[in-house]
Design a protein around this motif. Structure first.
Motif, PDB file in Angstrom:
ATOM      1  N   THR A   1      -3.448  -0.446  -8.229  1.00 45.66           N
ATOM      2  CA  THR A   1      -3.264   1.126  -7.760  1.00 45.66           C
ATOM      3  C   THR A   1      -4.247   1.545  -6.326  1.00 45.66           C
ATOM      4  O   THR A   1      -4.089   0.670  -6.137  1.00 45.66           O
ATOM      5  CB  THR A   1      -4.603   0.990  -9.058  1.00 45.66           C
ATOM      6  OG1 THR A   1      -5.953  -0.236  -8.481  1.00 45.66           O
ATOM      7  CG2 THR A   1      -4.818   0.974 -10.573  1.00 45.66           C
ATOM      8  N   MET A   2      -4.576   2.510  -6.174  1.00 50.34           N
ATOM      9  CA  MET A   2      -4.820   3.638  -5.074  1.00 50.34           C
ATOM     10  C   MET A   2      -5.963   1.982  -5.221  1.00 50.34           C
ATOM     11  O   MET A   2      -6.764   2.022  -3.904  1.00 50.34           O
ATOM     12  CB  MET A   2      -5.618   4.190  -5.234  1.00 50.34           C
ATOM     13  CG  MET A   2      -4.032   5.290  -5.391  1.00 50.34           C
ATOM     14  SD  MET A   2      -2.774   5.157  -3.977  1.00 50.34           S
ATOM     15  CE  MET A   2      -4.164   6.375  -3.518  1.00 50.34           C
TER      16      MET A   2
ATOM     17  N   VAL B   1       2.513   2.043  -3.570  1.00 47.56           N
ATOM     18  CA  VAL B   1       1.663   2.231  -4.672  1.00 47.56           C
ATOM     19  C   VAL B   1       1.254   4.075  -3.733  1.00 47.56           C
ATOM     20  O   VAL B   1       1.238   4.656  -5.264  1.00 47.56           O
ATOM     21  CB  VAL B   1       0.343   1.478  -4.530  1.00 47.56           C
ATOM     22  CG1 VAL B   1      -1.086   1.923  -5.429  1.00 47.56           C
ATOM     23  CG2 VAL B   1       0.504  -0.017  -5.111  1.00 47.56           C
ATOM     24  N   TRP B   2       1.005   4.461  -2.106  1.00 44.13           N
ATOM     25  CA  TRP B   2       0.250   5.296  -2.631  1.00 44.13           C
ATOM     26  C   TRP B   2       2.151   6.405  -3.168  1.00 44.13           C
ATOM     27  O   TRP B   2       1.315   7.549  -3.284  1.00 44.13           O
ATOM     28  CB  TRP B   2       0.888   5.777  -1.570  1.00 44.13           C
ATOM     29  CG  TRP B   2      -1.094   5.328  -0.373  1.00 44.13           C
ATOM     30  CD1 TRP B   2      -1.898   4.425  -0.570  1.00 44.13           C
ATOM     31  CD2 TRP B   2      -1.574   6.773  -0.230  1.00 44.13           C
ATOM     32  NE1 TRP B   2      -2.721   4.444  -0.186  1.00 44.13           N
ATOM     33  CE2 TRP B   2      -3.055   5.991   0.164  1.00 44.13           C
ATOM     34  CE3 TRP B   2      -1.689   8.007   0.595  1.00 44.13           C
ATOM     35  CZ2 TRP B   2      -4.066   6.234   0.910  1.00 44.13           C
ATOM     36  CZ3 TRP B   2      -2.964   8.722   0.438  1.00 44.13           C
ATOM     37  CH2 TRP B   2      -3.901   7.892   0.557  1.00 44.13           C
ATOM     38  N   MET B   3       3.210   5.813  -2.505  1.00 39.16           N
ATOM     39  CA  MET B   3       4.126   6.930  -2.934  1.00 39.16           C
ATOM     40  C   MET B   3       4.269   7.205  -4.618  1.00 39.16           C
ATOM     41  O   MET B   3       4.783   7.918  -5.250  1.00 39.16           O
ATOM     42  CB  MET B   3       5.555   6.499  -2.394  1.00 39.16           C
ATOM     43  CG  MET B   3       5.354   6.310  -1.341  1.00 39.16           C
ATOM     44  SD  MET B   3       5.949   7.629  -0.403  1.00 39.16           S
ATOM     45  CE  MET B   3       7.387   8.275  -1.028  1.00 39.16           C
TER      46      MET B   3
ATOM     47  N   THR C   1       4.472   0.311   6.888  1.00 40.78           N
ATOM     48  CA  THR C   1       4.590   1.180   5.317  1.00 40.78           C
ATOM     49  C   THR C   1       5.757   2.161   5.662  1.00 40.78           C
ATOM     50  O   THR C   1       6.272   2.774   4.469  1.00 40.78           O
ATOM     51  CB  THR C   1       3.622   2.455   6.725  1.00 40.78           C
ATOM     52  OG1 THR C   1       2.245   1.551   6.514  1.00 40.78           O
ATOM     53  CG2 THR C   1       3.559   3.302   6.394  1.00 40.78           C
TER      54      THR C   1
ATOM     55  N   ARG D   1       1.329  -1.346  -0.209  1.00 37.98           N
ATOM     56  CA  ARG D   1       0.368   0.180  -0.094  1.00 37.98           C
ATOM     57  C   ARG D   1       0.859   0.990  -0.394  1.00 37.98           C
ATOM     58  O   ARG D   1       0.665   1.980  -0.895  1.00 37.98           O
ATOM     59  CB  ARG D   1      -1.170   0.234   1.380  1.00 37.98           C
ATOM     60  CG  ARG D   1      -1.631   1.258   1.306  1.00 37.98           C
ATOM     61  CD  ARG D   1      -2.933   0.778   2.641  1.00 37.98           C
ATOM     62  NE  ARG D   1      -3.275   1.998   3.246  1.00 37.98           N
ATOM     63  CZ  ARG D   1      -2.700   3.119   4.242  1.00 37.98           C
ATOM     64  NH1 ARG D   1      -1.701   2.907   4.565  1.00 37.98           N
ATOM     65  NH2 ARG D   1      -3.275   4.071   4.249  1.00 37.98           N
ATOM     66  N   ALA D   2       1.731   1.736   1.417  1.00 36.51           N
ATOM     67  CA  ALA D   2       2.575   2.143   0.833  1.00 36.51           C
ATOM     68  C   ALA D   2       3.226   2.830  -0.679  1.00 36.51           C
ATOM     69  O   ALA D   2       3.324   4.191  -0.642  1.00 36.51           O
ATOM     70  CB  ALA D   2       3.819   1.605   2.076  1.00 36.51           C
TER      71      ALA D   2
ATOM     72  N   LYS E   1       1.993   6.628  -6.762  1.00 40.68           N
ATOM     73  CA  LYS E   1       0.484   7.268  -7.351  1.00 40.68           C
ATOM     74  C   LYS E   1       1.232   8.839  -7.414  1.00 40.68           C
ATOM     75  O   LYS E   1       0.953   9.891  -7.687  1.00 40.68           O
ATOM     76  CB  LYS E   1      -0.691   7.288  -6.663  1.00 40.68           C
ATOM     77  CG  LYS E   1      -0.767   8.594  -6.613  1.00 40.68           C
ATOM     78  CD  LYS E   1      -2.385   7.850  -7.690  1.00 40.68           C
ATOM     79  CE  LYS E   1      -3.633   8.860  -7.302  1.00 40.68           C
ATOM     80  NZ  LYS E   1      -3.446  10.246  -7.881  1.00 40.68           N
ATOM     81  N   ARG E   2       1.789   9.524  -6.228  1.00 34.99           N
ATOM     82  CA  ARG E   2       2.572  10.944  -5.941  1.00 34.99           C
ATOM     83  C   ARG E   2       3.247  11.530  -7.498  1.00 34.99           C
ATOM     84  O   ARG E   2       2.551  12.382  -6.422  1.00 34.99           O
ATOM     85  CB  ARG E   2       3.084  11.378  -4.405  1.00 34.99           C
ATOM     86  CG  ARG E   2       2.111  11.057  -2.730  1.00 34.99           C
ATOM     87  CD  ARG E   2       2.802  10.301  -2.139  1.00 34.99           C
ATOM     88  NE  ARG E   2       3.920  11.609  -1.437  1.00 34.99           N
ATOM     89  CZ  ARG E   2       2.668  12.634  -0.993  1.00 34.99           C
ATOM     90  NH1 ARG E   2       1.879  12.566  -0.089  1.00 34.99           N
ATOM     91  NH2 ARG E   2       3.745  13.571  -0.551  1.00 34.99           N
TER      92      ARG E   2
ATOM     93  N   CYS F   1       3.110   0.860 -11.054  1.00 39.17           N
ATOM     94  CA  CYS F   1       2.882   0.340 -10.404  1.00 39.17           C
ATOM     95  C   CYS F   1       2.696  -1.500 -10.774  1.00 39.17           C
ATOM     96  O   CYS F   1       1.498  -1.591 -11.143  1.00 39.17           O
ATOM     97  CB  CYS F   1       2.403  -0.037  -8.571  1.00 39.17           C
ATOM     98  SG  CYS F   1       3.315   1.290  -7.758  1.00 39.17           S
TER      99      CYS F   1
ATOM    100  N   SER G   1      -6.951  -0.849  -1.223  1.00 39.82           N
ATOM    101  CA  SER G   1      -7.538   0.074  -1.037  1.00 39.82           C
ATOM    102  C   SER G   1      -7.916  -0.661   0.315  1.00 39.82           C
ATOM    103  O   SER G   1      -8.583  -1.674  -0.004  1.00 39.82           O
ATOM    104  CB  SER G   1      -9.082   0.815  -1.236  1.00 39.82           C
ATOM    105  OG  SER G   1      -9.700   0.730  -0.431  1.00 39.82           O
TER     106      SER G   1
END
Ligand code: F6P
Length: 342
Positions: A53-54, A24-26, A288, A21-22, A28-29, A34, A58
């Motif tokens: 994806t996000m 993918v979030w990074m 994370t 998750r971490a 995306k920013r 991914c 989720s």
């Protein structure tokens, strides 16, 4: 647009999803794509992947296991697999590949890095036996589960005047057994780092019963050997990385204790319960933080490195340092636990 691949290899453990998750979030920013390979190195060898994806990540923070699934596939076992990994990296236009795993997965990752694959590592294992990091995520959850099991064994041991032997995972390091035994107040703790004779073990139990206690708890690590005996294993065959399959020492020990002391004895193998379910807060936070660091390493092209915890800091260390030697239990910690034996 840059592209990052990731995979989870080896035994699953709580906190893997927090890392995914971490990342993918990074990503995306930063506008990166991914790619998640399914079932560890097997997934990249077979180019079996999905875009992460996000939406894919989720709600996965509290979930145990790994959404990418895992396997104990060794890319250096079958001829041609390393080439297949290289082809998948090329075909998927990966700028970096993050391998999340323990000694075996990161060992393979390190070799692949030397063979030209842009690998970055994230250390995971319930065994906490990886050098170069103070803790791996998954360990804290397993430790808490094992402690809870030892607490539960106390009431039934007490009710029946029994010796209860708890066989605890950890491979050739005694971290989970030692710390859960210490936290749960086990009366003898047996770890691979300190072999003991059957007589020495029984003496602790007899001593305790002599001072009026009617039950005892023995925490034994699966990799513990009774002095003078061979390591107990479940199978003769080795796994893809050449490891023995541990298990059975608890049962062996129970029989010996019952025979030598005359106290009724039972064995409980905690097994995969220790790896299942939701990660603790500690493991979610560590996973994370490792994910964030791994993405940064990818962004700055620091291949052949891994995220690690040193004190409170997340740092980068060469993969070579992580896979060089096993991190075993320090003797001062064992000596503290030993004060409470018997
Ligand atoms: O390395 C994690 C671990 O749970 C060890 O503690 C244990 O010996 C081993 O994996 C069990 O492997 P498997 O899941 O293949 O039975």
């Amino acid at each position: 647009m840059k592209r990052i691949g990731m995979l989870t290899g080896g035994g699953d453990c709580p906190g893997l999803n927090a890392v995914l998750r971490a990342i993918v979030w990074m990503a995306k920013r930063e506008g990166w794509t991914c790619i998640g390979f399914r079932q560890g190195w097997k997934g990249i060898i077979e180019d079996n992947h999905e875009e992460l994806t996000m939406d894919s990540v989720s709600g996965i923070l509290p979930r145990g296991g790994t959404i990418l699934r895992t396997s104990r596939t060794n890319p250096y076992k079958n001829p041609g697999d390393v080439e297949r990994v290289r082809e998948a990296v090329k075909k998927n236009r990966l700028d970096a590949l993050i391998a999340i795993g323990g000694e075996d997965t990161l060992g393979a990752g390190h070799k692949l890095f030397k063979d030209g694959v842009p690998v970055i590592g994230v250390p995971k294992t319930i065994d906490n036996d990886l050098s170069a990091t103070d803790y791996t995520f998954g360990y804290d959850t397993a430790l808490n589960i094992a402690t809870n099991c030892i607490d539960r064994l106390h009431t039934t041991a007490d009710s029946h005047n029994r010796v209860m032997v708890a066989e605890i995972m950890g491979r050739h390091a005694g971290w989970i057994a030692l710390e859960s035994g210490l936290a749960g107040g086990a009366d003898v703790i047996l770890i691979p780092e300190v072999p003991m004779t059957a007589d020495e073990i029984c003496d602790f139990i007899i001593r305790r019963h002599k001072r009026g206690k009617n039950f005892s708890i023995v925490a034994v690590a699966e990799g513990f050997s009774i002095k003078g005996e061979d390591l107990v294993t479940t199978k003769k065959e080795l796994d893809a990385f050449g490891h023995v399959m541990l298990g059975g020492v608890g049962d062996r020990l129970s029989k010996i204790i019952e025979k030598k002391t005359g106290f009724e004895t039972r064995c409980t193998v905690l097994g995969h319960i220790q790896r299942g379910g939701s990660p603790t807060a500690f493991d979610r936070v560590l996973g994370t933080r490792f994910g964030v660091k791994a993405f940064e390493l990818a962004k700055f092209g620091k291949f052949g490195y891994m995220a690690a915890l040193r004190g409170r800091d997340i740092v980068e260390v060469p993969l070579a340092d992580a896979v060089g030697a096993l991190k075993t239990v320090p003797m001062d910690l064992y000596e503290t636990a030993k004060m409470f034996f018997g």
